[in-house]
Motif scaffolding. Structure first.
Motif, mmCIF file in Angstrom:
data_model
loop_
_atom_site.group_PDB
_atom_site.id
_atom_site.type_symbol
_atom_site.label_atom_id
_atom_site.label_comp_id
_atom_site.label_asym_id
_atom_site.label_seq_id
_atom_site.Cartn_x
_atom_site.Cartn_y
_atom_site.Cartn_z
ATOM 1 N N ASN A 321 42.536 -92.579 1.885
ATOM 2 C CA ASN A 321 43.722 -92.618 1.018
ATOM 3 C C ASN A 321 43.484 -93.658 -0.071
ATOM 4 O O ASN A 321 43.297 -94.838 0.234
ATOM 5 C CB ASN A 321 44.958 -92.971 1.844
ATOM 6 C CG ASN A 321 46.248 -92.842 1.036
ATOM 7 O OD1 ASN A 321 46.349 -93.335 -0.080
ATOM 8 N ND2 ASN A 321 47.251 -92.193 1.619
ATOM 9 N N LYS A 390 51.521 -88.333 0.645
ATOM 10 C CA LYS A 390 52.271 -87.634 -0.401
ATOM 11 C C LYS A 390 52.181 -88.375 -1.732
ATOM 12 O O LYS A 390 51.947 -87.733 -2.783
ATOM 13 C CB LYS A 390 53.733 -87.494 0.025
ATOM 14 C CG LYS A 390 54.609 -86.788 -0.984
ATOM 15 C CD LYS A 390 56.039 -86.675 -0.488
ATOM 16 C CE LYS A 390 56.930 -85.999 -1.536
ATOM 17 N NZ LYS A 390 58.345 -85.900 -1.064
ATOM 18 N N ALA A 393 48.692 -88.041 -3.220
ATOM 19 C CA ALA A 393 48.468 -86.723 -3.836
ATOM 20 C C ALA A 393 49.163 -86.635 -5.184
ATOM 21 O O ALA A 393 48.630 -86.058 -6.149
ATOM 22 C CB ALA A 393 48.982 -85.643 -2.899
#
Length: 396
Positions: A321, A390, A393
């Motif tokens: 991430n 989320k 992204a």
């Protein structure tokens, strides 16, 4: 407040929730929405909200006696002090109402020990560390190694110098004929959840012995089982001369404590220091119930096991991430280091019904109850990772 101005000073930037009920690791707001609490009131409700053992002890005490003052003996104060001494390296305890007061007492004890007991009035300086946090009284905010808490409060009291954290050589250079103590957190909580390096701690303890200094450990956030030991200094194989407690000691009932070695007892002779409410009937009843529960249920050991699990799960799920640099911590005091500001991400996690808090501008801090269930913990970690995924992204 919208239409009418609040009667409170605006010194808190509050989250937009009002809680009306708590049970274990869950909280409910005024609209009935349920939240999973992974911040525990800033590492305070280590047994969760309204634990039966503490609640029953408090109810019994409320119906019996609240206050007489420290001009009289308070049996539960003696009992809690003995429990703490029996389970630590300390020999004597002073009770107060908060972490800042406990650290203030430690600062006063260190100065008075050298000036009145040892007869060296020139020794009054205390070395603390960059990014430390020790409280918000004038002395403890000056001891804190962060400029932001000092703005607008000049002139600040003298007697503090600041060393780089985890830098023993840099610390040694600051020791002078004026130095009386070194004050250290085993994990810098407010400073970003930064654990102290074992070699650094060992060297600091050696320097204190070599130069005749007191070693003061601030355990306000790390004490009471939070890091996987009852007190965080136990991880490092050292014995401080002084250490301080608050937060988790009363599981939400205000209490602080400053604990010290036998040689320091004389420095706090009658009249040297005091507290009107410190160690009163209610706070010590809560402290006894909290500590007895923690010992009986072996919660420090549970914190060690769950803490390893949390770091492992977060590291695995957040690998790759781009918003996350790394995960660190000790026991159940965990920090997720981000590549940017944490505020919006924390707000998004809150919206999903999970409560976390910052530790500096770029760190998400987790401090769950030591009694949280594995199911609740998994749900909370899954929510955090989903929110971070989320937002990562969306940032692409």
């Amino acid at each position: 407040m919208g239409e009418a101005q609040s009667a409170l000073f605006p010194n808190y930037a509050r989250y937009p929730f009002t809680f009306v009920k708590g049970d274990g690791s869950r909280l409910w707001d005024e609209n009935g929405k349920e939240y999973l609490d992974l911040m525990c009131g800033l590492a305070v409700t280590n047994l969760g909200h309204a634990p039966k053992q503490v609640t029953e002890r408090l109810k019994q005490q409320v119906d019996t006696l609240w206050h007489t003052s420290n001009l009289f003996h308070i049996p539960d104060q003696e009992k809690l002090a003995q429990l703490l001494v029996d389970n630590s390296c300390a020999d004597a305890v002073f009770f107060c109402n908060s972490g800042a007061e406990a650290n203030e007492a430690a600062i006063k004890l260190a100065r008075r020990y050298y000036q009145k007991v040892i007869g060296q009035p020139e020794r009054y300086e205390i070395i603390t560390f960059h990014m430390s946090f020790h409280g918000r009284t004038l002395a403890t905010l000056t001891a804190t190694g962060q400029d932001k808490v000092k703005e607008g409060f000049a002139p600040l009291p003298e007697g503090f110098v600041y060393a780089p954290f985890n830098d023993a050589e840099g610390t040694e250079k600051l020791i002078s004929d004026k130095t009386c103590a070194i004050m250290l957190e085993m994990v810098q909580g407010e400073g970003g959840v930064n654990p102290a390096d074992p070699a650094f701690v060992k060297r600091i303890a050696e320097l204190c012995k070599q130069h005749g200094l007191l070693l003061i450990i601030d355990e306000i956030q790390t004490g009471m089982g939070r890091t996987g030991k009852l007190f965080a200094y136990e991880h490092y194989g050292i014995e401080p001369d002084v250490f301080t407690l608050a937060k988790g000691l009363g599981n939400g009932i205000p209490i602080g404590a400053m604990l010290g070695k036998e040689k320091l007892r004389e420095a706090f002779s009658a009249g040297a220091h005091g507290s009107t409410f410190g160690g009163n009937y209610l706070s010590t009843a809560a402290g006894i119930a909290t500590l007895e529960t923690m010992l009986a249920e072996k919660l420090p050991q549970r914190a060690a096991e769950l803490g390893e699990y949390i770091v492992s799960e977060l590291s695995r799920k957040l690998e790759g991430n781009p918003l996350v640099q790394h995960v660190r911590g000790l026991g159940m005091l965990i920090g997720i280091q981000l590549s940017g500001p944490s505020a919006d991400l924390i707000a998004a996690i809150h919206e999903q019904g999970v409560l976390v808090v910052s530790a500096g501008p770029n760190v998400i801090r987790l401090a769950p109850s030591l009694l949280i269930s594995r199911e609740e913990l998994d749900r909370g970690l899954e929510t955090i990772c989903a929110v971070l995924a989320k937002h990562a992204a969306a940032a692409v």
